[in-house]
Structures are given as structure tokens and as C-alpha cells.
Design a protein around this motif. Structure first.
Motif, PDB file in Angstrom:
ATOM      1  N   TRP A 155     -35.527 -21.764  -9.618  1.00  0.00           N
ATOM      2  CA  TRP A 155     -36.649 -22.319 -10.352  1.00  0.00           C
ATOM      3  C   TRP A 155     -36.652 -23.845 -10.308  1.00  0.00           C
ATOM      4  O   TRP A 155     -36.729 -24.524 -11.318  1.00  0.00           O
ATOM      5  CB  TRP A 155     -36.687 -21.801 -11.797  1.00  0.00           C
ATOM      6  N   SER A 156     -36.503 -24.358  -9.104  1.00  0.00           N
ATOM      7  CA  SER A 156     -36.621 -25.796  -8.810  1.00  0.00           C
ATOM      8  C   SER A 156     -35.493 -26.656  -9.367  1.00  0.00           C
ATOM      9  O   SER A 156     -35.605 -27.873  -9.428  1.00  0.00           O
ATOM     10  CB  SER A 156     -37.967 -26.363  -9.303  1.00  0.00           C
ATOM     11  N   ASP A 157     -34.379 -26.059  -9.757  1.00  0.00           N
ATOM     12  CA  ASP A 157     -33.247 -26.825 -10.274  1.00  0.00           C
ATOM     13  C   ASP A 157     -31.957 -26.041 -10.037  1.00  0.00           C
ATOM     14  O   ASP A 157     -31.978 -24.948  -9.458  1.00  0.00           O
ATOM     15  CB  ASP A 157     -33.452 -27.109 -11.767  1.00  0.00           C
ATOM     16  N   CYS A 158     -30.877 -26.581 -10.531  1.00  0.00           N
ATOM     17  CA  CYS A 158     -29.577 -25.927 -10.415  1.00  0.00           C
ATOM     18  C   CYS A 158     -29.467 -24.811 -11.460  1.00  0.00           C
ATOM     19  O   CYS A 158     -30.237 -24.772 -12.421  1.00  0.00           O
ATOM     20  CB  CYS A 158     -28.465 -26.951 -10.609  1.00  0.00           C
ATOM     21  N   PRO A 159     -28.495 -23.904 -11.300  1.00  0.00           N
ATOM     22  CA  PRO A 159     -28.264 -22.885 -12.335  1.00  0.00           C
ATOM     23  C   PRO A 159     -27.950 -23.521 -13.685  1.00  0.00           C
ATOM     24  O   PRO A 159     -27.397 -24.627 -13.763  1.00  0.00           O
ATOM     25  CB  PRO A 159     -27.043 -22.125 -11.805  1.00  0.00           C
ATOM     26  N   ALA A 160     -28.268 -22.816 -14.751  1.00  0.00           N
ATOM     27  CA  ALA A 160     -28.042 -23.322 -16.107  1.00  0.00           C
ATOM     28  C   ALA A 160     -26.582 -23.689 -16.339  1.00  0.00           C
ATOM     29  O   ALA A 160     -26.285 -24.652 -17.053  1.00  0.00           O
ATOM     30  CB  ALA A 160     -28.495 -22.275 -17.130  1.00  0.00           C
ATOM     31  N   LYS A 161     -25.665 -22.960 -15.721  1.00  0.00           N
ATOM     32  CA  LYS A 161     -24.243 -23.253 -15.905  1.00  0.00           C
ATOM     33  C   LYS A 161     -23.908 -24.646 -15.381  1.00  0.00           C
ATOM     34  O   LYS A 161     -23.142 -25.379 -16.004  1.00  0.00           O
ATOM     35  CB  LYS A 161     -23.367 -22.193 -15.239  1.00  0.00           C
ATOM     36  N   LEU A 162     -24.483 -25.036 -14.260  1.00  0.00           N
ATOM     37  CA  LEU A 162     -24.246 -26.382 -13.726  1.00  0.00           C
ATOM     38  C   LEU A 162     -24.944 -27.428 -14.586  1.00  0.00           C
ATOM     39  O   LEU A 162     -24.387 -28.491 -14.867  1.00  0.00           O
ATOM     40  CB  LEU A 162     -24.694 -26.483 -12.269  1.00  0.00           C
ATOM     41  N   LYS A 163     -26.151 -27.136 -15.027  1.00  0.00           N
ATOM     42  CA  LYS A 163     -26.835 -28.068 -15.939  1.00  0.00           C
ATOM     43  C   LYS A 163     -25.984 -28.278 -17.185  1.00  0.00           C
ATOM     44  O   LYS A 163     -25.823 -29.397 -17.679  1.00  0.00           O
ATOM     45  CB  LYS A 163     -28.218 -27.522 -16.302  1.00  0.00           C
ATOM     46  N   GLY A 164     -25.396 -27.199 -17.693  1.00  0.00           N
ATOM     47  CA  GLY A 164     -24.525 -27.295 -18.857  1.00  0.00           C
ATOM     48  C   GLY A 164     -23.266 -28.103 -18.580  1.00  0.00           C
ATOM     49  O   GLY A 164     -22.729 -28.754 -19.487  1.00  0.00           O
ATOM     50  N   TRP A 165     -22.800 -28.068 -17.334  1.00  0.00           N
ATOM     51  CA  TRP A 165     -21.638 -28.894 -16.958  1.00  0.00           C
ATOM     52  C   TRP A 165     -21.988 -30.367 -17.158  1.00  0.00           C
ATOM     53  O   TRP A 165     -21.213 -31.119 -17.743  1.00  0.00           O
ATOM     54  CB  TRP A 165     -21.238 -28.605 -15.514  1.00  0.00           C
ATOM     55  N   PHE A 166     -23.151 -30.780 -16.692  1.00  0.00           N
ATOM     56  CA  PHE A 166     -23.578 -32.171 -16.898  1.00  0.00           C
ATOM     57  C   PHE A 166     -23.714 -32.473 -18.392  1.00  0.00           C
ATOM     58  O   PHE A 166     -23.271 -33.512 -18.868  1.00  0.00           O
ATOM     59  CB  PHE A 166     -24.903 -32.455 -16.190  1.00  0.00           C
ATOM     60  N   ASP A 167     -24.341 -31.563 -19.130  1.00  0.00           N
ATOM     61  CA  ASP A 167     -24.548 -31.771 -20.565  1.00  0.00           C
ATOM     62  C   ASP A 167     -23.227 -31.993 -21.294  1.00  0.00           C
ATOM     63  O   ASP A 167     -23.137 -32.840 -22.179  1.00  0.00           O
ATOM     64  CB  ASP A 167     -25.245 -30.557 -21.201  1.00  0.00           C
ATOM     65  N   ARG A 168     -22.218 -31.231 -20.927  1.00  0.00           N
ATOM     66  CA  ARG A 168     -20.956 -31.283 -21.664  1.00  0.00           C
ATOM     67  C   ARG A 168     -19.966 -32.299 -21.110  1.00  0.00           C
ATOM     68  O   ARG A 168     -19.236 -32.929 -21.871  1.00  0.00           O
ATOM     69  CB  ARG A 168     -20.313 -29.888 -21.680  1.00  0.00           C
ATOM     70  N   VAL A 169     -19.894 -32.465 -19.793  1.00  0.00           N
ATOM     71  CA  VAL A 169     -18.876 -33.333 -19.185  1.00  0.00           C
ATOM     72  C   VAL A 169     -19.267 -34.801 -19.249  1.00  0.00           C
ATOM     73  O   VAL A 169     -18.410 -35.680 -19.385  1.00  0.00           O
ATOM     74  CB  VAL A 169     -18.579 -32.885 -17.734  1.00  0.00           C
ATOM     75  N   TYR A 170     -20.534 -35.096 -19.194  1.00  0.00           N
ATOM     76  CA  TYR A 170     -20.993 -36.486 -19.276  1.00  0.00           C
ATOM     77  C   TYR A 170     -21.063 -36.913 -20.744  1.00  0.00           C
ATOM     78  O   TYR A 170     -22.131 -37.034 -21.321  1.00  0.00           O
ATOM     79  CB  TYR A 170     -22.354 -36.629 -18.612  1.00  0.00           C
ATOM     80  N   THR A 171     -19.916 -37.149 -21.336  1.00  0.00           N
ATOM     81  CA  THR A 171     -19.839 -37.465 -22.759  1.00  0.00           C
ATOM     82  C   THR A 171     -20.078 -38.944 -23.027  1.00  0.00           C
ATOM     83  O   THR A 171     -19.879 -39.804 -22.163  1.00  0.00           O
ATOM     84  CB  THR A 171     -18.464 -37.083 -23.333  1.00  0.00           C
ATOM     85  N   VAL A 172     -20.501 -39.209 -24.262  1.00  0.00           N
ATOM     86  CA  VAL A 172     -20.667 -40.589 -24.711  1.00  0.00           C
ATOM     87  C   VAL A 172     -19.295 -41.271 -24.681  1.00  0.00           C
ATOM     88  O   VAL A 172     -18.289 -40.684 -25.039  1.00  0.00           O
ATOM     89  CB  VAL A 172     -21.323 -40.649 -26.120  1.00  0.00           C
ATOM     90  N   GLY A 173     -19.255 -42.481 -24.184  1.00  0.00           N
ATOM     91  CA  GLY A 173     -17.998 -43.207 -24.038  1.00  0.00           C
ATOM     92  C   GLY A 173     -17.322 -42.950 -22.701  1.00  0.00           C
ATOM     93  O   GLY A 173     -16.387 -43.645 -22.332  1.00  0.00           O
ATOM     94  N   TYR A 174     -17.809 -41.948 -21.979  1.00  0.00           N
ATOM     95  CA  TYR A 174     -17.270 -41.658 -20.647  1.00  0.00           C
ATOM     96  C   TYR A 174     -18.335 -41.913 -19.582  1.00  0.00           C
ATOM     97  O   TYR A 174     -18.171 -42.761 -18.717  1.00  0.00           O
ATOM     98  CB  TYR A 174     -16.764 -40.216 -20.567  1.00  0.00           C
ATOM     99  N   ALA A 175     -19.429 -41.199 -19.643  1.00  0.00           N
ATOM    100  CA  ALA A 175     -20.490 -41.356 -18.643  1.00  0.00           C
ATOM    101  C   ALA A 175     -21.554 -42.357 -19.080  1.00  0.00           C
ATOM    102  O   ALA A 175     -22.253 -42.916 -18.256  1.00  0.00           O
ATOM    103  CB  ALA A 175     -21.147 -40.010 -18.359  1.00  0.00           C
ATOM    104  N   TYR A 176     -21.671 -42.549 -20.366  1.00  0.00           N
ATOM    105  CA  TYR A 176     -22.683 -43.468 -20.897  1.00  0.00           C
ATOM    106  C   TYR A 176     -22.230 -43.915 -22.282  1.00  0.00           C
ATOM    107  O   TYR A 176     -21.269 -43.384 -22.839  1.00  0.00           O
ATOM    108  CB  TYR A 176     -24.047 -42.776 -20.985  1.00  0.00           C
ATOM    109  N   SER A 177     -22.936 -44.882 -22.827  1.00  0.00           N
ATOM    110  CA  SER A 177     -22.642 -45.314 -24.192  1.00  0.00           C
ATOM    111  C   SER A 177     -23.907 -45.844 -24.843  1.00  0.00           C
ATOM    112  O   SER A 177     -24.861 -46.212 -24.163  1.00  0.00           O
ATOM    113  CB  SER A 177     -21.554 -46.385 -24.205  1.00  0.00           C
ATOM    114  N   ASP A 178     -23.881 -45.885 -26.145  1.00  0.00           N
ATOM    115  CA  ASP A 178     -25.041 -46.388 -26.887  1.00  0.00           C
ATOM    116  C   ASP A 178     -25.280 -47.874 -26.641  1.00  0.00           C
ATOM    117  O   ASP A 178     -26.401 -48.347 -26.727  1.00  0.00           O
ATOM    118  CB  ASP A 178     -24.853 -46.146 -28.387  1.00  0.00           C
TER     119      ASP A 178
END
Length: 194
Positions: A90-113
Motif C-alpha cells: 500500500w505504497s509504503d513499508c510494512p507496519a512493523k518497519l514503520k514501527g521500528w522507525f517510530d520506536r528506534v528514532y527516540t528523542v535525544g538520539y535521532a532528534y531533539s526538541d
């Protein structure tokens, strides 16, 4: 070079798994090392817990990062290159991979306020995506461009991964043997040419 592969497909007999095997064969023959996160096999939880949401939405950034997320971040720290291997659903990656980005890219690691620099130091990212439609069709209807914007720009470049590439191994819907062979050869060459 050490390569971290994030693989997302539930069926170990799928064409996408054959692509993974061909890619890894190329890596091995090139003399590089690799580490694999097979998200389905390892039972990676793709949905955020309430505490994770509260941490990531900056309601309480002192909440702990889950152990499974830290393991994935440690794999990233060891890698020179990160590679994602997955099917187009459906034009994107599987939900499990999307969830990997959601969970692994944490604040203070992948981005910050405060917009300070990401701690992700990998310079190169590659996405290898299998698709039933041909790459030409996905370009014509705009899906390929959307994939590049979302995966390459937002999920890779936006966290500091400077060199990115998306390779679509498409045209498999008709189940033609020569298409499978061509795509498997491309996957092997991608691994061998790193």
C-alpha cells in the motif's frame, strides 16, 4: 565496512527473503561484515507503549528507553551503512518497519526538541524494496517519488544520514521467472558492490 540490515517480511519463503539472501551473499563475497535485524523473526514490537509516547512527545523525557530499542540503537552505532529490505505494501513499508522507525528514532538520539544534531553517525543508507508493480509504473503514478520523500528524506536524511538510495525491485506481480532472476541478480550486485 560493517552493514546493519533491517529486514521486514513475515514469510521466510517470500521473494523478499530471497532478495535478502542474495544481498547478503554479495556482502559476504565482498568481505564486509553485517548484522541483521529480522523484525518479524525477533518479534519486534512495532507499536509504542504509553510511556514511549509520553517520552517521545516530550511530556516526560526522563522515562526509560526500552531494552529492545537500545539494542537496535547499538546496532546502528556499530554500522557504517544501514540497509532496509522490505516489500512495498500500500505504497509504503510494512507496519512493523514503520514501527521500528517510530520506536528506534527516540528523542535525544535521532532528534531533539532543541534541534541539536542527531546522534546517528551512519553516513549511508540504502533501501531495497520489492514490488509487484514495475518501477516504471510506480514512477508514473507518483508512488516512487512518495517513497523517496518519506523514506529517503524524512526517515534517513532528516536524522543525518547524508547519502541515501532507494532501489525498487519491481514487476513481480506476473510471477515471471526472468523478472525474479533479474531482481535477485540486482540484489546480489548491490551487496557485492558495497
Amino acid at each position: 565496512m560493517h552493514i546493519f540490515i533491517v529486514y521486514s517480511h513475515p514469510d521466510e519463503y517470500s521473494f523478499t527473503h530471497s532478495v535478502l539472501d542474495s544481498f547478503i551473499l554479495g556482502i559476504k563475497e565482498s568481505g564486509h561484515t553485517y548484522e541483521l535485524s529480522d523484525l518479524y523473526k525477533m518479534g519486534f514490537r512495532s507499536d509504542m507503549s504509553l510511556d514511549e509516547y509520553k517520552r517521545e512527545s516530550s511530556q516526560n523525557i526522563s522515562l526509560p528507553i526500552p531494552v529492545d530499542v537500545k539494542y537496535e540503537q547499538d546496532k546502528m552505532k556499530r554500522a557504517d551503512l544501514i540497509v532496509f529490505v522490505y516489500p512495498l505494501w500500500w505504497s509504503d513499508c510494512p507496519a512493523k518497519l514503520k514501527g521500528w522507525f517510530d520506536r528506534v528514532y527516540t528523542v535525544g538520539y535521532a532528534y531533539s526538541d532543541d534541534h541539536s544534531e542527531s546522534k546517528i553517525k551512519i553516513q549511508k543508507g540504502l533501501a531495497i524494496c520489492t514490488a509487484g508493480h514495475t518501477e516504471k509504473h510506480l514512477e508514473e503514478v507518483g508512488v516512487a517519488e512518495s517513497m523517496r520523500k518519506i523514506l529517503l528524506y524524512d526517515r534517513l536524511q532528516n536524522v543525518g544520514i547524508k547519502e541515501t538510495e532507494l532501489v525498487i525491485l519491481g514487476g513481480t506481480a506476473n510471477k515471471e521467472e526472468h523478472v525474479y532472476k533479474y531482481n535477485l541478480e540486482r540484489a546480489y550486485k548491490l551487496g557485492k558492490g558495497l
